[in-house]
Enzyme design. Structure first.
Site, PDB file in Angstrom:
ATOM      1  N   ASP A  92      -3.556   5.580  -5.852  1.00 49.95           N
ATOM      2  CA  ASP A  92      -3.622   4.983  -7.181  1.00 49.95           C
ATOM      3  C   ASP A  92      -4.877   4.116  -7.275  1.00 49.95           C
ATOM      4  O   ASP A  92      -5.428   3.680  -6.261  1.00 49.95           O
ATOM      5  CB  ASP A  92      -2.367   4.170  -7.489  1.00 49.95           C
ATOM      6  CG  ASP A  92      -2.290   2.871  -6.699  1.00 49.95           C
ATOM      7  OD1 ASP A  92      -2.328   2.951  -5.448  1.00 49.95           O
ATOM      8  OD2 ASP A  92      -2.184   1.794  -7.299  1.00 49.95           O
ATOM      9  N   GLU A 156      -0.270   0.719  -5.039  1.00 52.26           N
ATOM     10  CA  GLU A 156      -0.816  -0.468  -4.361  1.00 52.26           C
ATOM     11  C   GLU A 156      -1.513  -1.396  -5.334  1.00 52.26           C
ATOM     12  O   GLU A 156      -1.372  -2.622  -5.273  1.00 52.26           O
ATOM     13  CB  GLU A 156      -1.786  -0.026  -3.264  1.00 52.26           C
ATOM     14  CG  GLU A 156      -2.200  -1.152  -2.300  1.00 52.26           C
ATOM     15  CD  GLU A 156      -3.386  -1.978  -2.797  1.00 52.26           C
ATOM     16  OE1 GLU A 156      -3.570  -3.090  -2.286  1.00 52.26           O
ATOM     17  OE2 GLU A 156      -4.099  -1.518  -3.713  1.00 52.26           O
TER      18      GLU A 156
END
Length: 454
Positions: A92, A156
């Site tokens: 991500d 994250e």
């Protein structure tokens, strides 16, 4: 001087690495469906899973984590009796911010001035490619000498803790003898660095309400309590005049005794405008690695264009607090929440919502794994000795892993050196750093396996 076979192999693999990073960067994998469709993250996760299967990983799985995102797991068995190493990255990314400020499209890997530009190129899609390169180089030079687990996180950057919660509910899944977190970076391009500390973080949203609805500023302004003005005053209470963070009860005088960061270098790296002062006191390393730092990262208020002459009834802000090693993030959250409630002016109604939290981290740099990494970096970076630095950012998973597996050694390396400009516009990765760190990781795995069987 003859090049090491691992170095030669990684060099030959770089064109493939660029092609794969191009594919991976193209996914708009921001783990916030309000910014980009969730399908973008799902497609990126599927790409990562397919890449692991192609490399012979077993038990490849898309793990549905409690925060609604997916982490990708795979296991590559090594020789009998060999240690297990967990390799971590996240797929991500941060939102691209102002896309018009990018010199090339943020989700299109573009080569310019010897670097590869694109959102996630360094943080941390490039970290996943680094792991692949290291493993491929080992396969071409006698095989992978350890059992390898790979985990690629899907949230994250959002700090929502999905993978930590999943790991705590499935404690055997990520168990390993050592962990390589591929999400930090060298102190400077060409200077091999492991990160020994991370600041933790807490993220809060605060809303102030003062009126039932907006009012005409000519008719009511001057006596009616303005929620936006109240918010400005409240946020100002979080810093002293020199910019030092001033959350009631939070210590702000800790010292950093390791590698120092020259102020002139920091000003250049941070692109501070001429004549503008740095904030706070102490060394730069003290300020960014050893002390708390509060940042207002967003405010909901009327835009200048289209604004009306109104007294605002409500205002909302999002606040990030970086928490240094030695402090507890949960305790810091309570202190920040109490500060916000205590300093809201004029009796404004205060509501506080926690949207993210992660503990700080301190590694044991005397462990055998660090020795093995130092030896590997001497070869990957000829003439350079491995350095140890702090990092102001947060990787909440580190503490979750250290609590779950207290005997495991945790190393932090990566591609996010200052020129990478992670989280900013025009993020980029140095292909030379990708190549050298892939060599270092491969040699580390060889050295570590040898040290465990000696």
């Amino acid at each position: 001087m003859t090049a090491h076979p691992i170095s030669e192999t990684v060099a030959s693999l770089m064109p493939r690495a660029k092609a794969e990073l191009t594919e991976l960067v193209a996914f708009q994998s921001v783990a916030d469906p309000a910014v980009f469709p969730k399908s973008e993250c799902e497609a990126a996760a599927a790409w990562v899973a397919d890449a692991l299967r192609t490399e012979g990983f077993q038990d490849v799985a898309l793990l549905d984590t409690p925060d609604g995102t997916q982490s990708v797991y795979g296991f590559l068995p090594g020789p009998a009796g060999s240690p297990t190493v967990l390799l971590y990255a996240h797929y991500d990314v941060q939102p691209p911010l102002d896309e018009s400020a990018w010199l090339s499209p943020p989700f299109e890997l573009t080569e310019r001035d010897g670097r590869w530009f694109g959102r996630g190129s360094a943080d941390c899609k490039g970290g996943f490619i680094m792991h692949l390169l290291a493993l491929r180089a080992l396969k071409a030079n006698g095989g992978v000498p350890v059992s390898v687990k790979v985990i690629a996180e899907g949230s994250e950057e959002q700090g929502t803790g999905g993978l930590e919660q999943y790991a705590q509910a499935h404690p055997e899944l990520l168990a390993a003898d050592t962990v390589v977190i591929g999400d930090t970076g060298n102190f400077r391009v060409g200077l091999p660095t492991v990160t020994s500390t991370l600041r933790g973080m807490t993220m809060l949203r605060v809303q102030l309400d003062t009126l039932e609805g907006n009012l005409h500023s000519g008719q009511f302004g001057g006596a009616a309590p303005d929620a936006l003005a109240a918010m400005i005053q409240l946020l100002a209470s979080l810093r002293a005049e020199d910019g030092t963070t001033t959350v009631d009860g939070l210590t702000t005088d800790a010292k950093w005794d390791g590698l120092q960061y020259a102020e002139a270098e920091f000003r250049k790296d941070a692109k501070v405008l001429d004549g503008v002062e740095l904030i706070s006191t102490g060394t730069v390393a003290d300020r960014i690695w050893a002390r708390p730092a509060v940042t207002v990262i967003g405010i909901d208020c009327p835009a200048v264009v289209g604004a009306t002459p109104s007294v605002q009834a409500s205002a909302r802000a999002q606040i990030s607090l970086r928490v240094p090693p030695g402090e507890d993030a949960a305790a810091a959250t309570k202190l920040l929440t109490a500060h916000l409630r205590a300093h809201a002016p004029w009796g404004a109604r205060v509501s506080v919502e926690q949207v993210g939290q992660g503990q700080p981290f301190r590694a044991d740099v005397t462990s055998p794994a660090y020795t093995a990494m130092a030896e590997a970096m001497r070869i990957a970076y000829p003439g350079q000795e491995m350095q140890s630095s702090g990092m102001g950012g947060s990787i909440p998973l580190c503490n979750a892993l250290s609590e779950l597996y207290p005997e495991a050694e945790i190393l932090l390396i990566g591609l996010s050196e200052p020129e990478a400009q992670i989280h900013a516009v025009n993020e980029s990765v140095s292909p030379e750093e990708l190549e050298r760190l892939s060599v270092a990781e491969a040699l580390f795995l060889q050295n570590y396996a040898a040290s465990r069987t000696a």
